[in-house]
Each structure stands twice: as structure tokens, then as C-alpha cells.
Write an enzyme that holds these catalytic residues in place. Structure first.
Site, mmCIF file in Angstrom:
data_model
loop_
_atom_site.group_PDB
_atom_site.id
_atom_site.type_symbol
_atom_site.label_atom_id
_atom_site.label_comp_id
_atom_site.label_asym_id
_atom_site.label_seq_id
_atom_site.Cartn_x
_atom_site.Cartn_y
_atom_site.Cartn_z
ATOM 1 N N ASP A 122 0.837 -1.203 0.000
ATOM 2 C CA ASP A 122 0.000 0.000 0.000
ATOM 3 C C ASP A 122 0.870 1.251 0.000
ATOM 4 O O ASP A 122 0.938 1.988 0.981
ATOM 5 C CB ASP A 122 -0.944 -0.032 1.214
ATOM 6 C CG ASP A 122 -1.950 -1.166 1.116
ATOM 7 O OD1 ASP A 122 -2.432 -1.435 -0.007
ATOM 8 O OD2 ASP A 122 -2.253 -1.800 2.140
ATOM 9 N N LYS A 153 0.560 -7.618 -3.366
ATOM 10 C CA LYS A 153 -0.792 -7.106 -3.618
ATOM 11 C C LYS A 153 -0.694 -5.644 -4.016
ATOM 12 O O LYS A 153 -0.137 -4.817 -3.284
ATOM 13 C CB LYS A 153 -1.681 -7.232 -2.379
ATOM 14 C CG LYS A 153 -3.091 -6.668 -2.628
ATOM 15 C CD LYS A 153 -4.051 -7.034 -1.504
ATOM 16 C CE LYS A 153 -4.114 -6.008 -0.400
ATOM 17 N NZ LYS A 153 -4.846 -4.779 -0.748
ATOM 18 N N ASP A 200 -5.760 -5.910 -6.571
ATOM 19 C CA ASP A 200 -6.921 -5.753 -5.686
ATOM 20 C C ASP A 200 -7.697 -4.496 -6.087
ATOM 21 O O ASP A 200 -7.527 -3.444 -5.480
ATOM 22 C CB ASP A 200 -6.379 -5.661 -4.244
ATOM 23 C CG ASP A 200 -7.456 -5.433 -3.207
ATOM 24 O OD1 ASP A 200 -8.639 -5.647 -3.503
ATOM 25 O OD2 ASP A 200 -7.086 -5.043 -2.078
ATOM 26 N N LYS A 216 -11.222 -4.678 -6.829
ATOM 27 C CA LYS A 216 -12.622 -4.833 -6.369
ATOM 28 C C LYS A 216 -13.640 -4.294 -7.363
ATOM 29 O O LYS A 216 -14.427 -3.393 -7.057
ATOM 30 C CB LYS A 216 -12.817 -4.152 -5.007
ATOM 31 C CG LYS A 216 -11.917 -4.687 -3.899
ATOM 32 C CD LYS A 216 -12.287 -4.070 -2.557
ATOM 33 C CE LYS A 216 -11.450 -4.577 -1.420
ATOM 34 N NZ LYS A 216 -10.047 -4.135 -1.413
ATOM 35 N N LEU A 217 -13.673 -4.890 -8.542
ATOM 36 C CA LEU A 217 -14.588 -4.404 -9.576
ATOM 37 C C LEU A 217 -16.052 -4.662 -9.218
ATOM 38 O O LEU A 217 -16.375 -5.673 -8.587
ATOM 39 C CB LEU A 217 -14.271 -5.084 -10.921
ATOM 40 C CG LEU A 217 -13.177 -4.407 -11.765
ATOM 41 C CD1 LEU A 217 -11.827 -4.468 -11.096
ATOM 42 C CD2 LEU A 217 -13.109 -5.036 -13.152
ATOM 43 N N ASP A 269 -19.677 -3.577 -11.535
ATOM 44 C CA ASP A 269 -20.352 -2.766 -12.558
ATOM 45 C C ASP A 269 -21.276 -3.703 -13.327
ATOM 46 O O ASP A 269 -21.442 -4.864 -12.934
ATOM 47 C CB ASP A 269 -19.296 -2.113 -13.475
ATOM 48 C CG ASP A 269 -19.801 -0.813 -14.105
ATOM 49 O OD1 ASP A 269 -20.986 -0.765 -14.497
ATOM 50 O OD2 ASP A 269 -19.016 0.144 -14.221
ATOM 51 N N ILE A 270 -21.854 -3.254 -14.426
ATOM 52 C CA ILE A 270 -22.723 -4.158 -15.188
ATOM 53 C C ILE A 270 -21.852 -5.268 -15.785
ATOM 54 O O ILE A 270 -20.647 -5.071 -16.030
ATOM 55 C CB ILE A 270 -23.527 -3.415 -16.284
ATOM 56 C CG1 ILE A 270 -22.594 -2.718 -17.277
ATOM 57 C CG2 ILE A 270 -24.507 -2.437 -15.650
ATOM 58 C CD1 ILE A 270 -23.320 -2.163 -18.499
ATOM 59 N N PRO A 271 -22.433 -6.457 -15.989
ATOM 60 C CA PRO A 271 -21.626 -7.604 -16.423
ATOM 61 C C PRO A 271 -20.739 -7.332 -17.643
ATOM 62 O O PRO A 271 -19.559 -7.699 -17.652
ATOM 63 C CB PRO A 271 -22.683 -8.674 -16.725
ATOM 64 C CG PRO A 271 -23.799 -8.359 -15.781
ATOM 65 C CD PRO A 271 -23.843 -6.854 -15.710
ATOM 66 N N ASN A 272 -21.270 -6.658 -18.649
ATOM 67 C CA ASN A 272 -20.484 -6.440 -19.860
ATOM 68 C C ASN A 272 -19.243 -5.588 -19.591
ATOM 69 O O ASN A 272 -18.152 -5.866 -20.101
ATOM 70 C CB ASN A 272 -21.364 -5.777 -20.926
ATOM 71 C CG ASN A 272 -20.649 -5.657 -22.251
ATOM 72 O OD1 ASN A 272 -20.178 -6.653 -22.802
ATOM 73 N ND2 ASN A 272 -20.535 -4.443 -22.758
ATOM 74 N N THR A 288 -15.250 -5.282 5.458
ATOM 75 C CA THR A 288 -15.195 -5.336 6.925
ATOM 76 C C THR A 288 -15.598 -3.996 7.543
ATOM 77 O O THR A 288 -15.889 -3.923 8.726
ATOM 78 C CB THR A 288 -13.782 -5.721 7.399
ATOM 79 O OG1 THR A 288 -12.834 -5.044 6.598
ATOM 80 C CG2 THR A 288 -13.561 -7.204 7.308
ATOM 81 N N ARG A 324 -1.633 -10.129 12.281
ATOM 82 C CA ARG A 324 -0.654 -9.391 13.083
ATOM 83 C C ARG A 324 0.204 -10.382 13.853
ATOM 84 O O ARG A 324 -0.272 -11.441 14.244
ATOM 85 C CB ARG A 324 -1.363 -8.467 14.093
ATOM 86 C CG ARG A 324 -2.119 -7.306 13.458
ATOM 87 C CD ARG A 324 -1.161 -6.302 12.827
ATOM 88 N NE ARG A 324 -1.813 -5.154 12.218
ATOM 89 C CZ ARG A 324 -2.170 -5.077 10.928
ATOM 90 N NH1 ARG A 324 -1.963 -6.103 10.120
ATOM 91 N NH2 ARG A 324 -2.718 -3.989 10.452
ATOM 92 N N GLY A 331 0.135 -6.389 5.397
ATOM 93 C CA GLY A 331 0.663 -5.096 4.980
ATOM 94 C C GLY A 331 1.657 -4.537 5.980
ATOM 95 O O GLY A 331 2.828 -4.922 6.018
ATOM 96 N N ARG A 332 1.169 -3.658 6.860
ATOM 97 C CA ARG A 332 2.060 -2.913 7.752
ATOM 98 C C ARG A 332 2.976 -3.741 8.653
ATOM 99 O O ARG A 332 4.103 -3.295 8.907
ATOM 100 C CB ARG A 332 1.228 -1.906 8.566
ATOM 101 C CG ARG A 332 0.732 -0.762 7.692
ATOM 102 C CD ARG A 332 -0.454 -0.066 8.254
ATOM 103 N NE ARG A 332 -1.632 -0.926 8.265
ATOM 104 C CZ ARG A 332 -2.820 -0.572 8.736
ATOM 105 N NH1 ARG A 332 -2.988 0.630 9.262
ATOM 106 N NH2 ARG A 332 -3.835 -1.418 8.688
#
Ligand code: C5P
Length: 232
Positions: free
Chosen positions: A10, A32, A59, A61-62, A64-67, A119, A181, A210-211
Site C-alpha cells: 500500500d 498485492k 486488488d 474490487k470491480l 459494474d454491469i456484467p459487460n 469489513t 498481526r 501489509g504494515r
């Protein structure tokens, strides 16, 4: 499918992520790349990290409409990423279209993982803002089942949910789990956390860290500690 540690890079610039990856002279961690880095640097950052020999979980995270998702997935697949994701809330039809878009002419494709409920979404917000009355846990498991029905490879979830997801969907349905962690480390803004060793015990297939690695005094040592606890 082998267990692996995915390092959440990140960072907001190419320079920062490359400086970080330069520290790894022996290993090639699974990386990632999230929205921040991708939107800042564009597809070339994926090609450059891939060219260094890293596997990549993109990553984005799409939803939208299927097409539209199908066509976007086709572009991501040609970037040669190893794993990518979408929101299961986009419906089974959208997830199926995504898989079609992701599949290359030779039949291969990156792994496709679904986000169930973020989350950051509480049961109260789900009920009041999204008008979803069921318990959060039930919604997460239902979305996981939808992802499996659509033919996806797995979901992003807490290590604490890995066993339940495997039970509902199948042992081979992948659980990719953040919120990890070290026992002696900073929790930061994560709420429900587990150690890499506990994630292994709970059946996670991949941990996303990540961190605890990126902000460590010695990131390579922290990465090795994750691998030895999680992969063994
Ligand atoms: O630094 P940290 O280990 O908390 O990073 C976890 C990574 O996993 C971040 O990139 C975060 O956005 C991502 N993530 C998460 N929880 C989710 C989904 C993704 O922490 N439910």
C-alpha cells in the site's frame, strides 16, 4: 494450491514500492497492488513488478454491469496478474461475465476472488442503509456461496471465517485473509486479528499482510517470520 504470504504494498508511488521491493534480494514475495498504487501509476506498475519476478494480486474490487466488468477483466488478464477480485454484490451474472473476460485464449486465467461484505460494513449499516435484514455472517456466507456457484476460486475473508467458508463452499474454495498481526505487534486499525500461525491453523489459504511487513524496521525479517509461521 500452496499456501502463501501476500504482501500488501500500500504505497502511493512507484518509487516507494520499488525501494521497498529492492530490500528483497533473495525472495520474491507475492505482491498485492491496490487501488492507490494502481490509480497513481497505471498498468505499467503491474508490468514492472511482474517483470521482477513477483506474483501479483491486483486488488481493484470491480463492480459494474456484467459487460463492463467482462471487458475490464479481459484487460487485467492481459496484464498477466495471478489473482484479482470483484464484489460479490454485483450478482452471479456479473461474476460469470468476469470469469469469461478473464479467461485467456489458451484457457488459462488469473485466480478470481470475491469480496463479500467489506469489513467496514457493520450489521447496523447493512440494515439501515442497504436494507439487508439478515445477520452479517449469514450474508457473508451467502455471498461466498454465490461466488462458488458463479465458478470463482474463493473469497476475501477473516481467518476466523476460513473454516466456515470451507465448510459451506468446499475445502478447495480459497480463503484470502487480511487482518494478520504478529503476537507481539501493533494491531493498528484492524479489529479482529490473528497471527500467521493461527491463520494457518484456521485453514487460510493465503494471508494478506501489509504494515507488519511494510512498516517493520527489517521488512525482510518480518516477511520471513510470516512465511515460517504460516507456510512452515
Ligand atoms: O496493513 P494491513 O496488514 O492491515 O493491510 C491489510 C491489507 O488488506 C490492506 O491492503 C487492506 O486494504 C486489505 N484488506 C483488509 N480487510 C479487508 C479487505 C482488504 O485489511 N476486509
Amino acid at each position: 494450491m500452496g499456501k502463501d504470504v501476500i504482501v500488501a504494498c500500500d504505497f502511493s508511488s512507484k518509487q516507494a514500492v520499488m525501494e521497498f521491493l529492492d530490500k528483497f534480494t533473495e525472495e520474491k514475495p507475492y505482491v498485492k497492488i491496490g487501488m492507490e498504487l494502481f490509480y497513481a501509476e497505471g498498468p505499467s506498475i503491474v508490468r514492472e513488478i511482474k517483470a521482477r519476478g513477483h506474483k501479483i494480486f491486483l486488488d481493484l474490487k470491480l463492480c459494474d454491469i456484467p459487460n463492463t466488468v467482462k471487458k475490464a477483466m479481459s484487460v487485467l488478464s492481459s496484464l498477466d496478474v495471478d489473482m484479482t477480485n470483484l464484489h460479490a454484490s454485483g450478482t452471479i451474472e456479473m461474476m460469470q461475465a468476469a470469469l469469461e473476460g478473464l479467461t485467456r485464449p489458451d484457457g488459462t486465467r488469473p485466480l478470481l476472488i470475491a469480496v463479500t461484505q467489506l469489513t467496514s460494513t457493520s450489521e447496523e449499516r447493512m440494515r439501515e442503509q442497504l436494507l439487508i435484514d439478515r445477520p452479517l455472517d449469514e450474508v457473508v456466507m451467502h455471498y461466498a456461496e454465490n461466488a462458488r456457484k458463479a465458478g470463482l476460486d474463493g473469497v476475501v475473508c477473516s481467518p476466523l471465517e476460513s473454516g466456515k467458508v470451507h465448510g459451506r463452499c468446499s475445502d478447495g474454495f480459497l480463503t484470502v485473509t487480511p487482518g494478520v498481526r504478529f503476537a507481539d505487534g501493533d494491531v493498528g486499525d484492524q479489529v479482529r486479528v490473528t497471527t500467521p500461525a493461527k491463520a494457518k491453523e484456521l485453514g487460510s489459504d493465503y494471508i494478506v499482510v501489509g504494515r507488519p511487513i511494510t512498516a517493520a524496521d527489517d521488512p525482510v525479517a518480518a516477511y520471513r517470520r510470516c512465511v515460517s509461521e504460516f507456510v512452515g
